[in-house]
Write an enzyme that holds these catalytic residues in place. Structure first.
Site, PDB file in Angstrom:
ATOM      1  N   LYS A  35       0.839  -1.195   0.000  1.00  0.00           N
ATOM      2  CA  LYS A  35       0.000   0.000   0.000  1.00  0.00           C
ATOM      3  C   LYS A  35       0.877   1.248   0.000  1.00  0.00           C
ATOM      4  CE  LYS A  35      -3.797   1.776   2.988  1.00  0.00           C
ATOM      5  NZ  LYS A  35      -4.664   1.376   4.117  1.00  0.00           N
ATOM      6  N   SER A 112      -9.338   1.231   3.100  1.00  0.00           N
ATOM      7  CA  SER A 112      -8.531   2.093   2.253  1.00  0.00           C
ATOM      8  C   SER A 112      -7.440   1.340   1.494  1.00  0.00           C
ATOM      9  CB  SER A 112      -7.911   3.210   3.095  1.00  0.00           C
ATOM     10  OG  SER A 112      -7.024   2.680   4.060  1.00  0.00           O
ATOM     11  N   SER A 136      -9.660  -1.179   7.184  1.00  0.00           N
ATOM     12  CA  SER A 136      -9.095  -1.010   5.847  1.00  0.00           C
ATOM     13  C   SER A 136      -8.434  -2.229   5.228  1.00  0.00           C
ATOM     14  CB  SER A 136      -8.098   0.158   5.846  1.00  0.00           C
ATOM     15  OG  SER A 136      -8.802   1.360   6.021  1.00  0.00           O
TER      16      SER A 136
END
Length: 423
Positions: A35, A112, A136
């Site tokens: 990420k 996310s 997330s």
């Protein structure tokens, strides 16, 4: 940004080779993505926002979690798209594009850690790294039909990761296969492989399943059958979790509101739990990033900008109460589960919402989602999302939760149960 083959999952592609390619390494020959919140030497951790990337320095070292994976024989192939400032569970990013959900292209991928989940779901990598503050990792894992693991709070080092809200931030990971999920977990948790431990009880939180639009039987049937086959009927128990939490977490009173009681989609004590979590999350987010936001005035997408301004106006009133809630919930759930008990809950309250659903229409869904997600968020326990295939052409899943520190046990349990689920 998207090429035909990458589902819009990547923000930047590169190759970081393993530090050694010995066949003895636990992750030898596996590929992974990270990420856009992790430091990778020579790259900027962009935090999902171009203004952030523009105003921050290139990393001079790589996050220890990423290094651990390289040292274990894995190859990193790039950084993935994420929701701006990690402040959403939807997975839509107006700057870099929304990664395409490989299970349902007209639906959000979940955020996310959207790109990390999509990269695994679309078989672009063997596993990937995300972070989970409010949900997330768990949410995109559920929406993309893959395994996602949120470890016990504090179990994995967070240095070299942009903070969102420290009381909740965790480094999590995704995989399509429970054995790879487990191997990655043992590397990140620096724990030896545990021998299989029989769970003392598996508690089905009945009221939590009433928050889901997917029928109870569809979500639980195959998992319950696998549990019965492995451990017998006597290990299964049912609990009304909302009532248990209400009785055992007295400090929640401060966050209980009268209008919660009669609404079908709410469990009052869990709604209060998510309100408390949101308060502290906003307060910590403001302390971490308020100064930068006020100075740079970044361009933020819809939904995110509103959440960020709410955070900036938070005063921190009630923070002490929150810390009491955290302690009380941790102790209450530890008593409920014991060392090797497990809680079964829905990961999310239904299938992934459609792309570009109006924020107002998502309000009820989000309220239900955070009621479920806050159980582990506030207690600091570990949770795994288990994919269960498709229902009405949309992915369904279920979660298992274990006490703080029982990560190795939970990873092993998932392997056992999944091997016995009728596919």
């Amino acid at each position: 940004m998207e090429t035909a083959s990458d589902y819009g999952a990547f923000i930047e592609k590169f190759i970081l080779p393993p530090t050694s390619s010995s066949p003895d390494h636990p992750l030898n020959s596996l590929t992974f993505a990270v990420k856009d919140i992790f430091d990778v030497k020579g790259y900027v951790a962009g935090f999902g926002n171009p203004d952030w990337a523009r105003t921050h320095q290139v990393a001079v070292s790589t996050a220890p979690t990423v290094l651990a994976l390289l040292n274990a024989g894995a190859t990193c192939v790039g950084k993935t798209v994420m929701d701006e400032m990690a402040y959403s569970i939807n997975g839509e990013n107006i700057h870099y594009g929304t990664p395409r959900n490989p299970c349902a292209e007209d639906r959000v991928p979940g955020g996310s850690s959207s790109g990390s989940a999509v990269a695994v779901g679309a078989k672009l990598v063997d596993f990937s790294l995300g972070t989970d503050t409010g949900g997330s990792v768990r949410v995109p894992a559920s929406y993309c039909g893959i395994f996602g693991f949120r470890p016990s709070h504090g179990a994995i080092l967070k240095s070299g990761v942009v903070p969102m809200a420290q009381s909740f931030d965790t480094v999590g990971w995704f995989a399509r296969d429970p054995k790879i999920l487990s191997r990655v977990g043992h590397v990140l948790l620096q724990s030896p492989h545990v021998t299989s431990v029989r769970p003392t009880q598996i508690i089905i939180a009945e009221d939590c399943f009433q928050l889901s639009t997917v029928p109870f039987d569809v979500v639980t049937r195959t998992v319950i059958k696998a549990i019965q086959k492995l451990y017998g009927d006597d290990v299964l128990r049912h609990e009304i979790l909302g009532e248990y939490v209400k009785a055992k977490v007295p400090s929640l009173e401060h966050f209980m509101s009268e209008d919660n009681a009669d609404q079908l989609y709410k469990i009052p004590s869990l709604t209060a739990l998510s309100s408390a979590m949101r308060l502290l999350q906003r307060y910590e987010f403001k302390n971490n990033h308020g100064e930068w936001i006020n100075a740079v005035k970044p361009d933020l997408g819809p939904g995110i900008s509103e959440r960020v301004s709410e955070a900036l106006s938070t005063t921190g009133e009630g923070i002490e109460t929150y810390h009491s809630i955290k302690r009380e919930l941790h102790d209450a759930l530890t008593d409920l589960l014991g060392d090797f008990g497990v809680l079964m809950i829905p990961t999310v309250p239904g299938p992934p919402p459609k792309l570009q659903t109006k924020p107002s229409e998502l309000d009820v869904f989000r309220a239900r989602a955070f009621s479920l997600l806050s159980i582990v968020g506030v207690s600091g326990f570990c949770q795994v999302n288990i994919p269960l295939g498709m229902y009405n052409d949309l992915p369904v899943s279920v979660s298992l939760v274990a006490r703080n520190g029982a990560d190795g046990f939970l990873l092993h349990l998932v392997e056992n149960i999944y091997d016995n689920i009728e596919k």
